[in-house]
Design an enzyme around this catalytic site. Structure first.
Site, PDB file in Angstrom:
ATOM      1  N   LYS A 181       0.835  -1.198   0.000  1.00 54.02           N
ATOM      2  CA  LYS A 181       0.000   0.000   0.000  1.00 54.02           C
ATOM      3  C   LYS A 181       0.872   1.250   0.000  1.00 54.02           C
ATOM      4  CE  LYS A 181      -4.055  -1.972   2.327  1.00 54.02           C
ATOM      5  NZ  LYS A 181      -4.970  -1.865   3.496  1.00 54.02           N
ATOM      6  N   PHE A 182       0.361   2.288  -0.691  1.00 52.95           N
ATOM      7  CA  PHE A 182       1.050   3.574  -0.772  1.00 52.95           C
ATOM      8  C   PHE A 182       2.450   3.422  -1.367  1.00 52.95           C
ATOM      9  CE2 PHE A 182      -1.686   3.654   3.086  1.00 52.95           C
ATOM     10  CZ  PHE A 182      -2.698   4.443   2.561  1.00 52.95           C
ATOM     11  N   ARG A 183       2.621   2.405  -2.209  1.00 50.24           N
ATOM     12  CA  ARG A 183       3.878   2.114  -2.887  1.00 50.24           C
ATOM     13  C   ARG A 183       5.004   1.773  -1.912  1.00 50.24           C
ATOM     14  NH1 ARG A 183       3.252   2.307  -7.914  1.00 50.24           N
ATOM     15  NH2 ARG A 183       5.486   2.096  -8.322  1.00 50.24           N
ATOM     16  N   LEU A 184       4.636   1.294  -0.743  1.00 51.56           N
ATOM     17  CA  LEU A 184       5.616   0.824   0.235  1.00 51.56           C
ATOM     18  C   LEU A 184       5.786  -0.686   0.025  1.00 51.56           C
ATOM     19  CD1 LEU A 184       4.499   2.869   3.377  1.00 51.56           C
ATOM     20  CD2 LEU A 184       6.285   3.394   1.703  1.00 51.56           C
TER      21      LEU A 184
END
Length: 206
Positions: A181-184
């Site tokens: 999520k959130f490019r993490l």
């Protein structure tokens, strides 16, 4: 388990990334509608100019990852000039990628013969007929060559042409990437210094 094969912090035994790849590959075969075995193969010529295309994984084990092609194709010629390459699997449904880098060499003739014998007859004839990566004036050029080799071999066995066979990429770097999520994203990198060495492990920033 003996001391030599006991995993340590930041270090794992020889087959560890292959076991993880097998798990992900099995998930991909169950989840992906088409071609879970498709992988991008990136090569470079003697001047370092890169080229990439999609090929199919045909076999893998702790010896490496195997694909088959025309040795006289552009990728075959580039691998003759520069024996290092990279593979990338992207399984969209799973939101996972695997990136693999290492040295490439031809599989032995017996192994190529064994795989070639399992191919559909039309694909066997195509391996003879296609002068891969070379220009042709039209589709008829290919169809004519297919007809010529169909007549040549008749109903008999189609042998493997010398210009066609397998390559094996022996990895020294394998990265497992999972969507976050959130490019993490989650990234786990295996590296090693030699073919018979255990694997070092690092977690990477996304």
């Amino acid at each position: 388990m003996d001391e030599k094969n006991t995993p340590k912090f930041g270090h794992e035994p020889h087959d560890a990334p292959y076991e993880m790849f097998q798990k992900w590959f099995d998930e991909a075969k169950a989840a992906e509608k088409a071609y879970p075995d498709a992988m991008t193969l990136a090569t470079a010529d003697a001047q370092g100019r890169p080229s990439a295309r999609i090929v199919l994984l045909k076999e893998f084990d702790p010896r490496g990852f195997v694909f088959y092609t025309n040795y006289e194709s552009r990728k075959g010629e580039q691998l003759g000039e520069n024996g290092y390459a990279a593979l990338c699997f992207h399984w969209k449904t799973l939101e996972k990628c695997v990136r693999i880098e290492g040295k490439v060499s031809k599989v032995d003739a017996a192994e190529s013969d064994e795989y070639f014998a399992t191919r559909p007859r039309g694909s066997q004839l195509g391996a003879w007929a296609s002068i891969q990566s070379r220009p042709m004036s039209g589709r008829f050029d290919l169809e004519k060559r297919v007809a010529e080799f169909t007549a040549k071999f008749g109903l008999g066995k189609v042998p493997r042409p010398d210009h066609w066979g397998g390559f094996r990429l022996v990895p020294d770097r394998i990265e497992f990437w999972s969507e976050g999520k959130f490019r993490l994203h989650d990234r786990k990198l295996y590296t090693r210094d030699s073919d018979d060495a255990g694997w070092n492990i690092d977690k990477l920033f996304p």
